[in-house]
Design a protein around this motif. Structure first.
Motif, PDB file in Angstrom:
ATOM      1  N   ASP A 143       0.841  -1.195   0.000  1.00  0.00           N
ATOM      2  CA  ASP A 143       0.000   0.000   0.000  1.00  0.00           C
ATOM      3  C   ASP A 143       0.882   1.253   0.000  1.00  0.00           C
ATOM      4  N   VAL A 144       0.310   2.345  -0.465  1.00  0.00           N
ATOM      5  CA  VAL A 144       1.081   3.582  -0.593  1.00  0.00           C
ATOM      6  C   VAL A 144       1.487   4.104   0.790  1.00  0.00           C
ATOM      7  N   ARG A 145       2.662   4.718   0.839  1.00  0.00           N
ATOM      8  CA  ARG A 145       3.224   5.216   2.090  1.00  0.00           C
ATOM      9  C   ARG A 145       3.458   6.718   1.969  1.00  0.00           C
ATOM     10  N   PHE A 146       2.969   7.491   2.959  1.00  0.00           N
ATOM     11  CA  PHE A 146       3.090   8.945   2.929  1.00  0.00           C
ATOM     12  C   PHE A 146       4.200   9.422   3.869  1.00  0.00           C
ATOM     13  N   THR A 147       4.644  10.659   3.631  1.00  0.00           N
ATOM     14  CA  THR A 147       5.653  11.277   4.490  1.00  0.00           C
ATOM     15  C   THR A 147       4.984  12.131   5.553  1.00  0.00           C
ATOM     16  N   ASP A 148       5.407  11.953   6.804  1.00  0.00           N
ATOM     17  CA  ASP A 148       4.872  12.728   7.926  1.00  0.00           C
ATOM     18  C   ASP A 148       5.604  14.071   7.964  1.00  0.00           C
ATOM     19  N   LEU A 149       5.052  15.082   7.281  1.00  0.00           N
ATOM     20  CA  LEU A 149       5.747  16.365   7.137  1.00  0.00           C
ATOM     21  C   LEU A 149       5.794  17.157   8.435  1.00  0.00           C
ATOM     22  N   ASN A 150       4.721  17.125   9.219  1.00  0.00           N
ATOM     23  CA  ASN A 150       4.687  17.965  10.418  1.00  0.00           C
ATOM     24  C   ASN A 150       5.144  17.223  11.679  1.00  0.00           C
ATOM     25  N   GLY A 151       5.518  15.949  11.560  1.00  0.00           N
ATOM     26  CA  GLY A 151       6.112  15.216  12.681  1.00  0.00           C
ATOM     27  C   GLY A 151       5.180  14.871  13.815  1.00  0.00           C
ATOM     28  N   ASP A 152       3.841  14.833  13.560  1.00  0.00           N
ATOM     29  CA  ASP A 152       2.912  14.518  14.650  1.00  0.00           C
ATOM     30  C   ASP A 152       2.573  13.029  14.711  1.00  0.00           C
ATOM     31  N   ASN A 153       3.268  12.206  13.948  1.00  0.00           N
ATOM     32  CA  ASN A 153       3.100  10.760  13.922  1.00  0.00           C
ATOM     33  C   ASN A 153       1.711  10.353  13.427  1.00  0.00           C
TER      34      ASN A 153
ATOM     35  N   LYS B  39      -3.504  25.130   9.751  1.00  0.00           N
ATOM     36  CA  LYS B  39      -3.471  23.739  10.192  1.00  0.00           C
ATOM     37  C   LYS B  39      -3.811  22.834   9.008  1.00  0.00           C
ATOM     38  N   HIS B  40      -2.773  22.534   8.224  1.00  0.00           N
ATOM     39  CA  HIS B  40      -2.996  21.704   7.036  1.00  0.00           C
ATOM     40  C   HIS B  40      -2.281  20.369   7.127  1.00  0.00           C
ATOM     41  N   GLY B  41      -1.859  19.984   8.318  1.00  0.00           N
ATOM     42  CA  GLY B  41      -1.286  18.667   8.522  1.00  0.00           C
ATOM     43  C   GLY B  41      -0.108  18.399   7.614  1.00  0.00           C
ATOM     44  N   ASP B  42      -0.204  17.338   6.842  1.00  0.00           N
ATOM     45  CA  ASP B  42       0.894  16.916   5.973  1.00  0.00           C
ATOM     46  C   ASP B  42       0.686  17.345   4.523  1.00  0.00           C
ATOM     47  N   LEU B  43      -0.213  18.278   4.309  1.00  0.00           N
ATOM     48  CA  LEU B  43      -0.446  18.809   2.965  1.00  0.00           C
ATOM     49  C   LEU B  43       0.538  19.932   2.656  1.00  0.00           C
ATOM     50  N   LYS B  44       0.852  20.094   1.384  1.00  0.00           N
ATOM     51  CA  LYS B  44       1.634  21.225   0.902  1.00  0.00           C
ATOM     52  C   LYS B  44       1.290  21.446  -0.566  1.00  0.00           C
ATOM     53  N   VAL B  45       1.676  22.578  -1.099  1.00  0.00           N
ATOM     54  CA  VAL B  45       1.476  22.834  -2.527  1.00  0.00           C
ATOM     55  C   VAL B  45       2.501  22.017  -3.299  1.00  0.00           C
ATOM     56  N   ILE B  46       2.002  21.120  -4.172  1.00  0.00           N
ATOM     57  CA  ILE B  46       2.904  20.217  -4.899  1.00  0.00           C
ATOM     58  C   ILE B  46       2.826  20.406  -6.421  1.00  0.00           C
ATOM     59  N   GLY B  47       2.029  21.364  -6.881  1.00  0.00           N
ATOM     60  CA  GLY B  47       1.955  21.581  -8.326  1.00  0.00           C
ATOM     61  C   GLY B  47       0.932  22.635  -8.669  1.00  0.00           C
ATOM     62  N   ASN B  48       0.718  22.821  -9.978  1.00  0.00           N
ATOM     63  CA  ASN B  48      -0.265  23.788 -10.457  1.00  0.00           C
ATOM     64  C   ASN B  48      -0.866  23.262 -11.756  1.00  0.00           C
ATOM     65  N   SER B  49      -2.186  23.290 -11.845  1.00  0.00           N
ATOM     66  CA  SER B  49      -2.893  22.679 -12.971  1.00  0.00           C
ATOM     67  C   SER B  49      -3.109  23.621 -14.149  1.00  0.00           C
ATOM     68  N   ARG B  50      -2.723  24.884 -14.035  1.00  0.00           N
ATOM     69  CA  ARG B  50      -2.944  25.821 -15.147  1.00  0.00           C
ATOM     70  C   ARG B  50      -1.923  25.588 -16.258  1.00  0.00           C
ATOM     71  N   ASP B  51      -2.351  25.883 -17.483  1.00  0.00           N
ATOM     72  CA  ASP B  51      -1.435  25.838 -18.616  1.00  0.00           C
ATOM     73  C   ASP B  51      -0.452  26.994 -18.517  1.00  0.00           C
ATOM     74  N   ARG B  52       0.843  26.672 -18.588  1.00  0.00           N
ATOM     75  CA  ARG B  52       1.887  27.686 -18.584  1.00  0.00           C
ATOM     76  C   ARG B  52       2.700  27.567 -19.869  1.00  0.00           C
ATOM     77  N   TYR B  53       3.195  28.685 -20.354  1.00  0.00           N
ATOM     78  CA  TYR B  53       4.037  28.709 -21.549  1.00  0.00           C
ATOM     79  C   TYR B  53       3.355  27.984 -22.725  1.00  0.00           C
ATOM     80  N   THR B  54       2.131  28.402 -23.031  1.00  0.00           N
ATOM     81  CA  THR B  54       1.438  27.848 -24.187  1.00  0.00           C
ATOM     82  C   THR B  54       2.063  28.407 -25.459  1.00  0.00           C
ATOM     83  N   PHE B  55       2.167  27.566 -26.486  1.00  0.00           N
ATOM     84  CA  PHE B  55       2.855  28.004 -27.692  1.00  0.00           C
ATOM     85  C   PHE B  55       2.248  27.352 -28.927  1.00  0.00           C
TER      86      PHE B  55
END
Length: 464
Positions: A261-271, A282-298
């Motif tokens: 099963d998938v294993r997550f990283t405990d970012l805030n250290g609260d076990n 208070k966002h626990g182990d969440l963080k901004v990991i990307g952006n869904s908008r189109d960038r540098y369209t050409f």
């Protein structure tokens, strides 16, 4: 508008817009705009230049209104329908109370400040245009501040937010003529590139709820978990002595977490692996990991013709975009059996999932429903929780069209009463270069998962 000596150009517009979609007291909006430009290449000190054929500076400021809120959202309306209950052998018709409406609703104002330059060299063989702009969306029409659930109805659309978008656009062009085999070879190449980023500047979100807008939020940002470097639990000891994962496991009371099963990283250290209160503070182990908008369209467009032959090739793409597999397309072609046990299994699902003999697989152990019910009362469905492991690089370049044609010489066709006859072969979406999972289409990531099609055609164009 006013033009003086083909050098100085001024223009002004004044719009007064009304819409019945808003209350009568808020129905009208005044939208002015102004622009000015200076054609420097027409000045005496530059108009004799053999190198610079065009030099023009531009600037503009203006506002426009947006009324896209649906039909008459300021009017409270009663819903109706057939009840599920059977009374006296019949299903009666029921009328339901109205939801909330905003007491004040008016135009969304889009204010744009733009500066640009146009350049041409060598009798406009080489051209360039560049624009930089700030666009302010004021009184944005969107769902308003979150209200207590005990209210019993949804939050109405309001003029609830301000948004700023900063971006730029670049266009380059080259056209020329050569002599090839004593025939004119004409060709042109046009390239365009653009980028923008947008941020919320005003919104009433006192708790910092991550499911809503908040001041400083970048549009398209993706919050998610960080998958452990090992990817999956490899042993039972890692599960027993690791952080509590009950809040991010599907059906935790009936299906225990096991190796694979998938294993997550405990970012805030609260076990504990969780989103805590899912707020900015208070966002626990969440963080901004990307952006869904189109960038540098050409886009890249090449045209050429020689000796009655013609060629056109058109490419388009996105230089930067993140995508986490979700929705119908992902369920069918990415998660497959990990979403539904009756789903068709793709080759990747079958050969590239975790087993004791294949610990570095792409997918976890075969386990249904782990790509469904994220955050439901049955658990969180591990792989449906947005995370770094399956975040996709959705940038791409695709050949949208290539067409090769031949026009039969007119002196030949005129003998049979035909003005023009052109034969051509064309291909649409012939190939793409992308790092996306191979079953996903970069232009239809949120669609219903219909198979992507490549099109080939033969044809003729005949004129009498």
């Amino acid at each position: 508008n006013y033009i003086y000596d083909d050098k100085y150009i001024l223009e002004g517009n004044l719009r007064y817009d009304g819409s019945s979609r808003f209350p009568s007291t808020d129905r009208w909006a005044l939208n002015p705009s102004f622009s000015a430009s200076w054609v420097v290449s027409n000045e005496n000190f530059l108009n004799q230049s053999s190198l610079i054929s065009l030099l023009k500076f531009r600037g503009s400021w203006g506002t426009l209104g947006n009324q896209d809120v649906g039909p008459y959202p300021y009017i409270a309306s009663l819903g109706s329908g057939i009840t599920s209950a059977i009374l006296d052998g019949k299903q009666p018709t029921a009328v339901y109370g109205p939801g909330l409406v905003s007491p004040s609703l008016t135009w969304e104002t889009v204010k744009t400040i733009n500066g640009g330059i146009d350049l041409g060299f060598m009798a406009n063989k080489l051209t360039m245009s560049f624009d930089y702009y700030n666009r302010y969306t004021l009184d944005m029409l969107t769902t308003g501040k979150q209200l207590p659930e005990v209210l019993g109805t949804g939050v109405p659309v309001e003029n609830a937010a301000d948004l700023v978008t900063k971006g730029w656009e670049l266009a380059l062009g080259w056209k020329d003529r050569l002599i090839v085999g004593k025939k004119d070879f004409n060709y042109s190449l046009n390239f365009n590139l653009s980028d923008s980023r947008a941020y919320i500047e005003k919104f009433d979100n006192p708790t910092g709820d991550l499911d809503q807008y908040y001041v400083g939020r970048e549009i398209g940002e993706i919050w998610g978990f960080v998958t452990h470097p090992n990817g999956f639990y490899q042993t039972q000891e890692e599960i027993d002595f690791g952080p509590d994962i009950s809040r991010v496991s599907s059906y935790p009371s009936t299906r225990p977490v096991l190796p694979g099963d998938v294993r997550f990283t405990d970012l805030n250290g609260d076990n504990e692996i969780s989103w805590e209160e899912k707020t900015l503070d208070k966002h626990g182990d969440l963080k901004v990991i990307g952006n869904s908008r189109d960038r540098y369209t050409f886009g890249l467009d090449f045209n050429a013709n020689w000796n009655n032959f013609d060629l056109r090739a058109f490419f388009q793409g996105v230089g930067k975009k993140d995508y986490y597999p979700s929705g119908s397309s992902a369920r069918n072609y990415f998660w497959s059996a990990f979403a539904f046990p009756w789903a068709s299994i793709t080759e990747e699902n079958f050969y590239n999932h975790w087993t004791p003999e294949n610990r570095n697989a792409f997918f976890p152990r075969l386990k249904a429903y782990v790509a469904e019910n994220a955050g439901s009362s049955y658990g969180a469905a591990e792989v449906s929780l947005t995370q770094t492991r399956w975040m996709q690089d959705a940038s791409y370049i695709r050949m949208k069209n290539i067409t090769i044609g031949y026009t039969i010489p007119s002196d030949t066709m005129n003998k049979i009463g035909v003005d023009n006859l052109r034969l051509y072969i064309s291909g649409e979406n012939l190939f793409e270069i992308t790092k996306l999972y191979k079953y996903l289409d970069p232009e239809n990531l949120e669609g219903y998962g219909y198979p992507f099609q490549r099109t080939y055609s033969l044809g003729l164009s005949l004129t009498f």
